[in-house]
Design an enzyme around this catalytic site. Structure first.
Site, PDB file in Angstrom:
ATOM      1  N   ARG A  50      38.750  42.037  40.036  1.00 51.94           N
ATOM      2  CA  ARG A  50      40.154  42.811  39.717  1.00 51.94           C
ATOM      3  C   ARG A  50      39.787  43.997  38.940  1.00 51.94           C
ATOM      4  NH1 ARG A  50      45.178  39.109  37.737  1.00 51.94           N
ATOM      5  NH2 ARG A  50      43.971  38.662  35.825  1.00 51.94           N
ATOM      6  N   GLU A  98      34.662  32.676  44.060  1.00 46.84           N
ATOM      7  CA  GLU A  98      35.946  33.112  43.299  1.00 46.84           C
ATOM      8  C   GLU A  98      36.225  32.365  41.929  1.00 46.84           C
ATOM      9  OE1 GLU A  98      36.783  36.117  44.274  1.00 46.84           O
ATOM     10  OE2 GLU A  98      36.040  35.927  46.373  1.00 46.84           O
ATOM     11  N   LYS A 126      27.294  40.251  52.486  1.00 42.02           N
ATOM     12  CA  LYS A 126      28.799  40.657  52.278  1.00 42.02           C
ATOM     13  C   LYS A 126      28.622  42.267  52.071  1.00 42.02           C
ATOM     14  CE  LYS A 126      29.825  36.178  51.846  1.00 42.02           C
ATOM     15  NZ  LYS A 126      29.013  35.261  52.008  1.00 42.02           N
ATOM     16  N   LYS A 180      29.623  37.551  45.636  1.00 40.68           N
ATOM     17  CA  LYS A 180      29.237  37.765  47.004  1.00 40.68           C
ATOM     18  C   LYS A 180      27.701  37.654  47.275  1.00 40.68           C
ATOM     19  CE  LYS A 180      33.556  39.830  47.977  1.00 40.68           C
ATOM     20  NZ  LYS A 180      34.303  41.148  48.542  1.00 40.68           N
ATOM     21  N   ASP A 235      44.988  36.290  28.453  1.00 36.05           N
ATOM     22  CA  ASP A 235      45.412  36.707  29.775  1.00 36.05           C
ATOM     23  C   ASP A 235      44.520  35.873  30.714  1.00 36.05           C
ATOM     24  OD1 ASP A 235      46.700  38.020  31.865  1.00 36.05           O
ATOM     25  OD2 ASP A 235      45.646  40.090  31.550  1.00 36.05           O
TER      26      ASP A 235
END
Length: 403
Positions: free
Chosen positions: A258, A44, A283, A279, A252
Site C-alpha cells: 500500500r 501478502e 514477477k 514477490k 491501523d
C-alpha cells in the site's frame, strides 16, 4: 517543464503498519529464496491488533512440494515473522512479537500461472503477469533521486537509528515524514515545510517532554537537510494531531503493497501500479521496475540527461517486452529515440536482454536480498555486495559508447 514550483513527498518508517506488512512479506521471500533460488512466491501480509496473517501462493523445492510442507517449515515461517516484528521493535500491548496471533494461509502456486512463467521446449521463461513498469532518475541528490523523497527517507532513517541505539528512547516505531521544497529554475532552493508524526512514549505530548520531542525532531531535520535549504521561514508540523501513543498495527491495519509511491519516487515520476514486496523476481512488477531504475540511473550517471523516465511493458507468459519508452524531459544530450536504441543495445549485451530471465540473472535477483528494500525506499540505496544491485552505475560507460 515548469522551473519554479513547490513539490512534496512523504515517507513512512519501518514501524508503519503497511511497512510492517511489507517487511514480513519480503522476509518470507528471502526465506524461500534462501532454500531454493528458483522459488516462486507471492506473499501478502495483513497486520492488525495482535495479529499477523499470511496469504498467497508459493512453490519451493524442499519446503513446499506436491501440496505438502516439509518438516519444520511451518515453524520456520512463523519464527521468521516473529523475528521480523521483533527487529522492527514492537513490544507493545497491542502488537508484540512474542504474543501476537499468527495465521498462515500460504498454499501452492496455480498450475495455470506456472505454465506461463516456466520455460519449456523452445519457450523462454515468460513474465509472471502483464503490466507496465517505470524507472526514474534525476540529478537532484547524490543518489540520483527526487530531493523531496530523499530527505523524507533520511529523516526517518535517522530517527529509527536513534530509537534502536537508545539515543531517543521516547520514540516508538510508527513514524511518518513529509518534505516540501521550493524549486527555482528546476533546482531545490528552499525547504518550506516539514511534517513529522511520530509514535511516542507516554507523556511526550505535553509540557517539557513534548518540547523535548519537538526539539529532537528539529535537530534531526537539521542533521539531514542541507542548511542552505532551511531558514526561519521553514514551517514545522510535528505531531500536529497531538498525542500519538497508539500506533503501528494496533492503531491501523497494515497490508502489503500500500506504499508504492513511498517505495519508488515520491510522486515525482509515473508508477505502473504494481507493488514490489512479497514477490519473487519472476514477477515483473518487481524485477522490471528494478531494471528500469537501473537503466535510468545509468543514463543520468553517464551525463546523458538530468532527468530520465523509462517505461517497459509485458504480457503474461511472454518473455520479450512489448515496448520500451524513454523520456528525458528535454534534458537529454541526444534525442530520446536514439537513447532508446542505445539502452536496448546495452541491455542486450550486459543483461542478456530485458526478458524476465535476463533481468533476473543480469542483476542477480535470485537471492535473499529483499527484506532490506522493504523500508525507506527500494531506490536511492547504496549498492553493496548482493544488495541493491539495481543501484549500480556500471552501465554508464557502455551507454556513452553506444551513442
Amino acid at each position: 517543464m515548469r522551473q519554479n514550483y513547490l513539490f512534496t513527498s512523504e515517507s513512512v518508517s519501518e514501524g508503519h503498519p503497511d511497512k510492517v506488512s511489507d517487511q514480513i512479506s519480503d522476509a518470507i521471500v528471502d526465506l524461500f529464496l534462501s532454500k531454493d533460488p528458483e522459488a516462486r512466491i507471492a506473499c501478502e501480509t495483513l497486520t492488525t491488533t495482535q495479529l499477523v496473517v499470511l496469504a498467497g501462493e508459493i512453490r519451493c523445492k524442499g519446503v513446499y512440494e506436491n501440496g505438502q510442507w516439509a518438516d519444520g517449515a511451518l515453524e520456520e515461517i512463523e519464527r521468521t515473522v516473529r523475528n521480523t516484528v521483533k527487529e522492527i521493535g514492537y513490544e507493545q500491548d497491542g502488537f508484540h512479537w512474542e504474543t501476537l496471533r499468527f495465521e498462515n494461509n500460504l498454499h501452492g502456486q496455480s498450475e495455470h500461472i506456472a505454465q506461463g512463467v516456466d520455460a519449456s521446449g523452445n519457450k523462454d521463461e515468460g513474465a509472471g503477469d502483464q503490466g507496465i513498469m517505470f524507472g526514474f532518475a534525476c540529478d537532484e541528490t547524490p543518489d540520483l533521486m527526487p530531493a523531496t523523497l530523499y530527505y523524507s527517507h533520511k529523516i526517518l532513517e535517522k530517527m529509527a537509528a536513534d530509537r534502536h541505539s537508545g539515543a531517543a528512547p521516547f520514540l516508538e516505531p510508527d513514524t511518518k515524514s513529509q518534505v516540501t521544497l521550493r524549486f527555482e529554475n528546476g533546482v531545490p532552493a528552499a525547504c518550506t515545510a516539514i511534517v513529522v508524526s511520530t509514535q511516542h512514549a507516554p507523556g511526550y505530548d505535553t509540557g517539557d517532554k513534548e518540547a523535548e520531542l519537538k526539539a529532537y525532531v528539529k535537530q534531526v531535520v537539521a542533521d539531514v537537510i542541507p542548511a542552505a535549504l532551511l531558514s526561519d521561514e521553514t514551517v514545522y508540523h510535528i505531531n500536529p494531531t497531538g498525542s500519538f501513543e497508539i500506533g503501528g498495527p494496533d492503531g491501523d491495519a497494515g497490508l502489503t503493497g500500500r506504499k508504492i509511491i513511498v517505495d519508488t519516487y515520491g510522486g515525482a515520476a509515473p508508477h505502473g501500479g504494481g507493488a514490489f514486496s512479497g514477490k519473487d523476481p519472476t514477477k515483473v512488477d518487481r524485477s522490471a521496475a528494478y531494471v528500469t531504475r537501473y537503466l535510468a540511473k545509468n543514463v543520468v550517471a553517464a551525463g546523458l540527461a538530468k532527468r530520465c523516465t523509462i517505461q517497459i511493458a509485458y504480457a503474461i507468459g511472454v518473455s520479450k517486452p512489448l515496448s520500451l519508452y524513454v523520456d528525458t524531459h528535454g534534458t537529454g544530450t541526444v534525442a530520446d529515440d536514439v537513447l532508446e536504441a542505445a539502452i536496448a543495445k546495452v541491455a542486450g549485451e550486459k543483461l542478456g536482454g530485458l526478458t524476465p530471465r535476463g533481468i533476473r540473472t543480469g542483476l542477480g535477483l535470485n537471492k535473499p536480498i529483499y527484506r532490506k528494500s522493504a523500508a525507506y525506499g527500494h531506490f536511492g540505496r547504496t549498492a553493496e555486495g548482493d544488495f541493491f544491485p539495481w543501484e549500480r552505475t556500471d552501465l554508464a560507460d557502455a551507454l556513452k559508447a553506444a551513442l
